[in-house]
Design a protein around this motif. Sequence first.
Motif, PDB file in Angstrom:
ATOM      1  N   GLU A   8      54.906  78.601  36.836  1.00 22.71           N
ATOM      2  CA  GLU A   8      54.695  78.761  35.393  1.00 22.71           C
ATOM      3  C   GLU A   8      54.260  77.446  34.754  1.00 22.71           C
ATOM      4  N   ILE A   9      54.936  76.370  35.104  1.00 23.93           N
ATOM      5  CA  ILE A   9      54.606  75.052  34.543  1.00 23.93           C
ATOM      6  C   ILE A   9      53.188  74.653  34.923  1.00 23.93           C
ATOM      7  N   SER A  10      52.771  74.958  36.135  1.00 26.18           N
ATOM      8  CA  SER A  10      51.419  74.604  36.590  1.00 26.18           C
ATOM      9  C   SER A  10      50.348  75.263  35.737  1.00 26.18           C
ATOM     10  N   GLN A  11      50.658  76.433  35.179  1.00 27.86           N
ATOM     11  CA  GLN A  11      49.712  77.136  34.326  1.00 27.86           C
ATOM     12  C   GLN A  11      49.763  76.648  32.883  1.00 27.86           C
ATOM     13  N   ALA A  12      50.903  76.081  32.477  1.00 31.46           N
ATOM     14  CA  ALA A  12      51.087  75.675  31.084  1.00 31.46           C
ATOM     15  C   ALA A  12      50.727  74.221  30.820  1.00 31.46           C
ATOM     16  N   ALA A  13      50.725  73.388  31.871  1.00 30.12           N
ATOM     17  CA  ALA A  13      50.585  71.946  31.672  1.00 30.12           C
ATOM     18  C   ALA A  13      49.628  71.332  32.687  1.00 30.12           C
ATOM     19  N   ASP A  14      49.256  70.086  32.417  1.00 29.39           N
ATOM     20  CA  ASP A  14      48.394  69.324  33.318  1.00 29.39           C
ATOM     21  C   ASP A  14      49.188  68.396  34.228  1.00 29.39           C
ATOM     22  N   ILE A  15      50.394  68.010  33.788  1.00 31.44           N
ATOM     23  CA  ILE A  15      51.233  67.067  34.525  1.00 31.44           C
ATOM     24  C   ILE A  15      52.683  67.499  34.336  1.00 31.44           C
ATOM     25  N   LEU A  16      53.488  67.380  35.396  1.00 31.86           N
ATOM     26  CA  LEU A  16      54.925  67.636  35.314  1.00 31.86           C
ATOM     27  C   LEU A  16      55.673  66.316  35.439  1.00 31.86           C
ATOM     28  N   VAL A  17      56.596  66.071  34.516  1.00 29.99           N
ATOM     29  CA  VAL A  17      57.439  64.876  34.542  1.00 29.99           C
ATOM     30  C   VAL A  17      58.890  65.308  34.720  1.00 29.99           C
ATOM     31  N   LEU A  18      59.578  64.710  35.693  1.00 31.05           N
ATOM     32  CA  LEU A  18      60.979  65.002  35.976  1.00 31.05           C
ATOM     33  C   LEU A  18      61.815  63.760  35.703  1.00 31.05           C
ATOM     34  N   THR A  19      62.878  63.927  34.898  1.00 31.52           N
ATOM     35  CA  THR A  19      63.606  62.768  34.386  1.00 31.52           C
ATOM     36  C   THR A  19      64.964  62.543  35.066  1.00 31.52           C
ATOM     37  N   GLY A  20      65.015  62.775  36.375  1.00 31.37           N
ATOM     38  CA  GLY A  20      66.190  62.391  37.140  1.00 31.37           C
ATOM     39  C   GLY A  20      67.265  63.445  37.260  1.00 31.37           C
ATOM     40  N   ASP A  21      68.291  63.117  38.082  1.00 31.14           N
ATOM     41  CA  ASP A  21      69.305  64.080  38.521  1.00 31.14           C
ATOM     42  C   ASP A  21      68.608  65.294  39.100  1.00 31.14           C
ATOM     43  N   LEU A  22      67.689  65.009  40.000  1.00 27.60           N
ATOM     44  CA  LEU A  22      66.949  66.067  40.680  1.00 27.60           C
ATOM     45  C   LEU A  22      67.862  66.796  41.656  1.00 27.60           C
ATOM     46  N   ARG A  35      48.365  67.774  28.637  1.00 30.87           N
ATOM     47  CA  ARG A  35      49.558  68.563  28.347  1.00 30.87           C
ATOM     48  C   ARG A  35      50.610  68.218  29.404  1.00 30.87           C
ATOM     49  N   ILE A  36      51.746  67.754  28.947  1.00 25.74           N
ATOM     50  CA  ILE A  36      52.784  67.268  29.850  1.00 25.74           C
ATOM     51  C   ILE A  36      54.023  68.140  29.719  1.00 25.74           C
ATOM     52  N   ALA A  37      54.434  68.730  30.831  1.00 25.04           N
ATOM     53  CA  ALA A  37      55.711  69.446  30.895  1.00 25.04           C
ATOM     54  C   ALA A  37      56.762  68.449  31.370  1.00 25.04           C
ATOM     55  N   ALA A  38      57.877  68.371  30.664  1.00 31.09           N
ATOM     56  CA  ALA A  38      58.919  67.397  31.007  1.00 31.09           C
ATOM     57  C   ALA A  38      60.274  68.081  31.047  1.00 31.09           C
TER      58      ALA A  38
END
Length: 249
Positions: free
Chosen positions: A41-55, A18-21
Amino acid sequence: MNGRSEFGEAGKLNGKARIAAMGDLHVKEHGSPSLKDLFTEISQAADILVLTGDLTDLGKPKEAEILAADLRSCTIPIVAVLGNHDYECGCVEEIGRIFKNAGVQLLEGQAVEIKGVGFAGVKGFAGGFGRHMLGSFGEPAIKAMVAESVEETMRLENALRQVRSERAMVVLHYAPIQETVVGEPQEIYPFLGSSRLAETIDRFPVKAVVHGHAHRGTYEGRTPGGAPVYNVASHIEKPTGRPYALLEL
């Protein structure tokens, strides 16, 4: 891959990840709300977090440090690419180090495999879409712009060649297709992405593509070859109703 499936224990049992993006966080030195609760919240909902820039908003190291501190509340692996805003102050190497020291797998033309999913990532670049794509003709400045677009595409190809998993996700900042920038003013389409990225993606068995950059774009589309593409800028309305998308690979 199903971008709209339910995520629960079944996702773990069937071997899928499960990937949160999400992208375009634009963390500022002053006045940005804390993202700690969101990352928890994301840590509980997904297995991996992906961040797509403009951090970051202006590419300042202090902005990166603020986000890195918030990311400590994220207990799952994090994969990211940088965006154009992260280059603004000319401190990209420093902010890259800050994120890497915070445990972020920062992709700059490389690939990494996590939980059986191969992530290939680059920032990407502008250039336009389809028959309106900018060609290398005329002034040196135009040729330099096209050369940068081609260079980023080659970096993506090299990253995809490193992927060994049958489940591959491409992580970009700029859009690879026009479909997911629809909603933005048409006059700026050439600055939101490039079809060259999609041409490269379609030469590989990619399961999903995520990008940001187009804040007023459209959530979902497909490359000409059929790969699902998701605009996960935090401003985009998503099936989750949250700033992040949930995808299952």
